[in-house]
Motif scaffolding. Structure first.
Motif, PDB file in Angstrom:
ATOM      1  N   ALA A 110      -5.120  -2.684  -6.723  1.00 15.52           N
ATOM      2  CA  ALA A 110      -5.204  -2.018  -7.034  1.00 15.52           C
ATOM      3  C   ALA A 110      -4.234  -1.057  -7.545  1.00 15.52           C
ATOM      4  O   ALA A 110      -4.601  -0.068  -9.417  1.00 15.52           O
ATOM      5  CB  ALA A 110      -5.375  -0.635  -5.732  1.00 15.52           C
ATOM      6  N   ASP A 155       1.071  -1.545  -0.076  1.00 11.51           N
ATOM      7  CA  ASP A 155      -0.079  -0.364   0.253  1.00 11.51           C
ATOM      8  C   ASP A 155       1.044   1.386  -0.174  1.00 11.51           C
ATOM      9  O   ASP A 155       0.128   2.221  -0.716  1.00 11.51           O
ATOM     10  CB  ASP A 155      -0.852  -0.348   1.344  1.00 11.51           C
ATOM     11  CG  ASP A 155      -2.301  -0.978   1.013  1.00 11.51           C
ATOM     12  OD1 ASP A 155      -2.536  -1.420  -0.525  1.00 11.51           O
ATOM     13  OD2 ASP A 155      -2.947  -1.234   1.676  1.00 11.51           O
ATOM     14  N   TYR A 181      -3.801  -1.863 -11.477  1.00 12.70           N
ATOM     15  CA  TYR A 181      -5.001  -1.198 -12.765  1.00 12.70           C
ATOM     16  C   TYR A 181      -4.174  -0.203 -13.004  1.00 12.70           C
ATOM     17  O   TYR A 181      -4.878   1.007 -13.686  1.00 12.70           O
ATOM     18  CB  TYR A 181      -6.399  -1.317 -12.636  1.00 12.70           C
ATOM     19  CG  TYR A 181      -7.156  -2.440 -12.172  1.00 12.70           C
ATOM     20  CD1 TYR A 181      -7.446  -2.942 -13.058  1.00 12.70           C
ATOM     21  CD2 TYR A 181      -7.333  -3.444 -11.128  1.00 12.70           C
ATOM     22  CE1 TYR A 181      -8.255  -4.365 -14.216  1.00 12.70           C
ATOM     23  CE2 TYR A 181      -7.779  -4.454 -11.418  1.00 12.70           C
ATOM     24  CZ  TYR A 181      -8.916  -4.978 -12.013  1.00 12.70           C
ATOM     25  OH  TYR A 181      -9.134  -6.216 -12.485  1.00 12.70           O
ATOM     26  N   ASN A 182      -3.351   0.490 -12.344  1.00 10.63           N
ATOM     27  CA  ASN A 182      -2.789   1.459 -12.375  1.00 10.63           C
ATOM     28  C   ASN A 182      -1.353   1.510 -13.996  1.00 10.63           C
ATOM     29  O   ASN A 182      -0.821   0.939 -13.906  1.00 10.63           O
ATOM     30  CB  ASN A 182      -1.858   2.252 -11.082  1.00 10.63           C
ATOM     31  CG  ASN A 182      -2.693   3.277 -10.292  1.00 10.63           C
ATOM     32  OD1 ASN A 182      -3.201   4.013 -10.986  1.00 10.63           O
ATOM     33  ND2 ASN A 182      -3.323   2.653  -9.912  1.00 10.63           N
TER      34      ASN A 182
END
Length: 140
Positions: free
Chosen positions: A136, A104, A139-140
């Motif tokens: 997450a 994170d 997907y960047n």
């Protein structure tokens, strides 16, 4: 009457209280566990205090846990610093947490780099987080 329960017992009790919406009881149990050195309880108490708007107290618990190597607390300290507009401090906490493999924090460094226009650096952080199975970041 003495309380012979372990810090882990208090921590488990707190998770049950949190799951049932009994935040005051959860805070008391987390504080008992945290005061006895339970790192996850320190971070959890910090999070609970932060959600209640008690940021200064939250920061103290995050700091205690981070001194014991808790990467989640380091990331939370980065989040607090970023909310306060202190990008340099936030970046430092995120780097400390990412050095310990906390995905994170890697994602947060990627997002910061992206918003600062450093796209190649952002992609590097996203890739590092993705290799840690951070969805997450994928997907960047």
């Amino acid at each position: 009457m003495s309380d012979d329960r372990t810090p882990q017992d208090h921590y488990y009790e707190a998770t049950v209280f949190l799951a049932t919406g009994l935040d005051d009881l959860a805070a008391a149990s987390l504080e008992k566990a945290a005061s006895q050195g339970h790192v996850n309880a320190m971070c959890g108490l910090g999070w609970l205090l932060e959600t209640q708007g008690r940021t200064l107290e939250a920061r103290e618990w995050y700091l205690r846990a981070s001194r014991l190597g808790d990467s989640n607390s380091m990331c939370n300290l980065g989040n607090l610093a970023l909310k306060e507009g202190d990008k340099q401090t936030a970046r430092g906490w995120y780097r400390d947490a990412s050095d310990l493999g906390y995905s994170d924090a890697m994602l947060a460094l990627g997002v910061m780099a992206y918003h600062e226009g450093a796209r190649p650096q952002a992609q590097l952080w996203y890739s590092r987080a993705a290799t840690q199975d951070n969805v997450a970041a994928m997907y960047n």
